[in-house]
Write an enzyme that holds these catalytic residues in place. Structure first.
Site, mmCIF file in Angstrom:
data_model
loop_
_atom_site.group_PDB
_atom_site.id
_atom_site.type_symbol
_atom_site.label_atom_id
_atom_site.label_comp_id
_atom_site.label_asym_id
_atom_site.label_seq_id
_atom_site.Cartn_x
_atom_site.Cartn_y
_atom_site.Cartn_z
ATOM 1 N N ASP A 49 1.391 -5.997 -0.474
ATOM 2 C CA ASP A 49 1.050 -7.388 -1.154
ATOM 3 C C ASP A 49 2.130 -8.145 -0.069
ATOM 4 O O ASP A 49 2.756 -8.762 -0.441
ATOM 5 C CB ASP A 49 1.811 -7.216 -2.228
ATOM 6 C CG ASP A 49 1.067 -6.341 -3.229
ATOM 7 O OD1 ASP A 49 0.105 -6.815 -4.069
ATOM 8 O OD2 ASP A 49 1.308 -4.834 -3.409
ATOM 9 N N ASP A 82 -3.555 -5.668 -0.757
ATOM 10 C CA ASP A 82 -3.291 -7.019 -0.956
ATOM 11 C C ASP A 82 -2.809 -7.486 0.212
ATOM 12 O O ASP A 82 -1.697 -8.056 0.449
ATOM 13 C CB ASP A 82 -2.528 -7.363 -2.212
ATOM 14 C CG ASP A 82 -3.457 -7.516 -3.563
ATOM 15 O OD1 ASP A 82 -4.578 -7.207 -3.310
ATOM 16 O OD2 ASP A 82 -2.915 -7.826 -4.395
ATOM 17 N N TYR A 85 -3.399 -12.803 1.304
ATOM 18 C CA TYR A 85 -3.332 -13.895 0.137
ATOM 19 C C TYR A 85 -4.100 -15.188 0.589
ATOM 20 O O TYR A 85 -4.043 -15.736 1.588
ATOM 21 C CB TYR A 85 -1.987 -14.121 -0.405
ATOM 22 C CG TYR A 85 -1.603 -12.836 -1.247
ATOM 23 C CD1 TYR A 85 -1.928 -12.733 -2.470
ATOM 24 C CD2 TYR A 85 -0.722 -11.828 -0.509
ATOM 25 C CE1 TYR A 85 -1.324 -11.438 -3.162
ATOM 26 C CE2 TYR A 85 -0.439 -10.756 -1.117
ATOM 27 C CZ TYR A 85 -0.338 -10.812 -2.562
ATOM 28 O OH TYR A 85 -0.271 -9.528 -3.376
ATOM 29 N N ASN A 120 -6.965 -5.890 -4.877
ATOM 30 C CA ASN A 120 -7.697 -6.781 -5.598
ATOM 31 C C ASN A 120 -7.966 -8.301 -4.880
ATOM 32 O O ASN A 120 -9.189 -8.867 -4.931
ATOM 33 C CB ASN A 120 -7.641 -7.012 -7.124
ATOM 34 C CG ASN A 120 -6.066 -7.303 -7.117
ATOM 35 O OD1 ASN A 120 -5.161 -6.699 -6.898
ATOM 36 N ND2 ASN A 120 -5.543 -8.573 -7.609
ATOM 37 N N HIS A 213 -4.004 0.973 -4.256
ATOM 38 C CA HIS A 213 -3.370 -0.382 -4.413
ATOM 39 C C HIS A 213 -2.906 -0.440 -5.859
ATOM 40 O O HIS A 213 -1.737 -0.781 -6.007
ATOM 41 C CB HIS A 213 -4.507 -1.681 -4.195
ATOM 42 C CG HIS A 213 -3.792 -2.863 -4.449
ATOM 43 N ND1 HIS A 213 -2.777 -3.389 -3.702
ATOM 44 C CD2 HIS A 213 -4.074 -3.783 -5.604
ATOM 45 C CE1 HIS A 213 -2.560 -4.645 -4.015
ATOM 46 N NE2 HIS A 213 -3.167 -4.672 -5.282
ATOM 47 N N HIS A 222 2.347 -5.897 -13.834
ATOM 48 C CA HIS A 222 1.002 -5.245 -14.006
ATOM 49 C C HIS A 222 1.032 -3.822 -15.031
ATOM 50 O O HIS A 222 0.356 -3.789 -15.422
ATOM 51 C CB HIS A 222 0.184 -5.128 -12.879
ATOM 52 C CG HIS A 222 0.026 -6.397 -12.062
ATOM 53 N ND1 HIS A 222 -0.840 -7.424 -12.712
ATOM 54 C CD2 HIS A 222 0.157 -6.697 -10.902
ATOM 55 C CE1 HIS A 222 -0.831 -8.505 -11.944
ATOM 56 N NE2 HIS A 222 -0.223 -8.133 -10.584
ATOM 57 N N ASP A 249 2.009 -4.268 -8.282
ATOM 58 C CA ASP A 249 3.062 -4.833 -8.620
ATOM 59 C C ASP A 249 4.042 -5.294 -7.493
ATOM 60 O O ASP A 249 4.722 -4.547 -6.634
ATOM 61 C CB ASP A 249 3.947 -3.716 -9.736
ATOM 62 C CG ASP A 249 3.509 -4.205 -11.036
ATOM 63 O OD1 ASP A 249 3.138 -5.291 -11.363
ATOM 64 O OD2 ASP A 249 3.472 -3.381 -11.821
#
Length: 331
Positions: A49, A82, A85, A120, A213, A222, A249
């Site tokens: 992320d 992720d 972004y 996602n 993920h 989450h 998360d």
């Protein structure tokens, strides 16, 4: 076959070989070989992320990753998804690839292979771009596929594309998702799980890591993913998986399973974090939680594993040292 002439027999054999190759290509996950060190040990970093053009402390985390990576002489880096972004990449020429990856992770120790799964947010963009070999020509470190295996001698790492397993993305009205390559979600999920189960059952590696993920167990915002608990977790339990590692998360976490040797590790703190939430219902199973940026290191020998979680300043927050024998005899 005895009545076939030579030409017909050759065509028949060729057809059988072709069908066999096609069947095998669908029945088995793509595998990449990555040698361990000469002494039989292995070390790598895990981050998730992260892709925000260096912002939200992404560059600061990258700096500390470079420092720890040099100290541990890491063999590669794992990304839990992720990667870009907010909506993945727009295409193979999207400058976000270099702005969020190449120009951020510049330390010498991070110039190693990166093995990445999709998250996602990646599915909100051009998925085919992230999977494209064109990106590997721009930066040879980059390798992102849907589901695949890295065989590093003492460990096999099984990467699983978890986003298609999660029901809510199929009904999300606020965002669009790139489902190209998934002509049938039901078949895709079934084939992914069957391939994973087969690969895990055939593995003879000392250690088994599974990377996805989404979390199976997480105390973060989450939290647990019901679909993974229902479909994925039983496969991991049945095949003596040691660690499941995820992002999603934006935190760092460690949860111990109460009915298997599996250790659940969250490393999704590569940039934006600090949600101000922790699930208090895990009790003694929650071994560690940090609501902030950071990353994880893994050191393996044939008999021992050491997992370390670091914050944005490179400070050690949590250590998990496990003996292979004790890990599986404790349950």
């Amino acid at each position: 076959m005895a009545c076939f002439d030579y030409k017909t027999r050759a065509m028949y054999i060729g057809f059988v070989v072709l069908v066999s190759m096609l069947v095998c290509s669908f029945a088995h996950l793509q595998r990449f070989e990555h040698p361990a060190k000469a002494d039989g040990t292995l070390s790598f970093l895990v981050v998730g992320d992260w892709g925000r053009n260096g912002n939200f402390n992404q560059s600061e985390v990258a700096l500390q990753m470079g420092r720890i990576g040099e100290k541990l002489d890491i063999d590669f880096v794992v990304s839990t998804g992720d990667n870009f972004y907010d909506d993945g990449l727009k295409g193979v020429n999207d400058p976000a690839f270099e702005e969020s990856f190449t120009k951020v992770y510049t330390a010498k120790s991070l110039q190693k292979q990166w093995y990445s799964v999709l998250g996602n947010h990646d599915y909100r963009g051009d998925v085919e771009a992230q999977l494209s070999p064109v990106l590997r020509k721009i930066d040879s470190r980059w390798l992102c596929l849907r589901s695949f295996i890295v065989n590093a001698e003492i460990v096999e790492i099984f990467f699983v594309d978890t986003t298609p397993l999660v029901d809510k993305y199929m009904t999300d009205k606020e965002h669009s998702y790139d489902w190209r390559g998934l002509s049938s979600r039901k078949n895709y999920i079934s084939n992914t799980l069957k391939d994973l189960e087969m690969a895990l059952s055939e593995s003879t590696a000392k250690w088994k890591f599974v990377v996805g993920h989404h979390a199976i167990r997480s105390a973060g915002y989450h939290g647990d993913t019901p679909e993974l608990i229902r479909h994925l977790l039983p496969i991991l339990k049945a095949n003596n998986v040691d660690f499941y590692t995820n992002g999603h998360d934006h935190c760092l976490g460690h949860i111990a399973s109460h009915d298997s040797p599996i250790q659940f590790l969250t490393s999704g703190a590569g940039s934006k974090a600090w949600r101000g939430y922790v699930n208090p219902n895990y009790g003694n199973a929650l071994k560690f939680f940090h609501d902030g940026q950071g990353f994880m290191s893994v050191e393996l020998s044939p008999t021992n594993a050491q997992i370390v979680l670091y914050d944005v300043f490179g400070k050690i927050l949590h250590k998990l040292s496990m003996s292979k024998e004790l890990l599986h005899s404790a349950i």
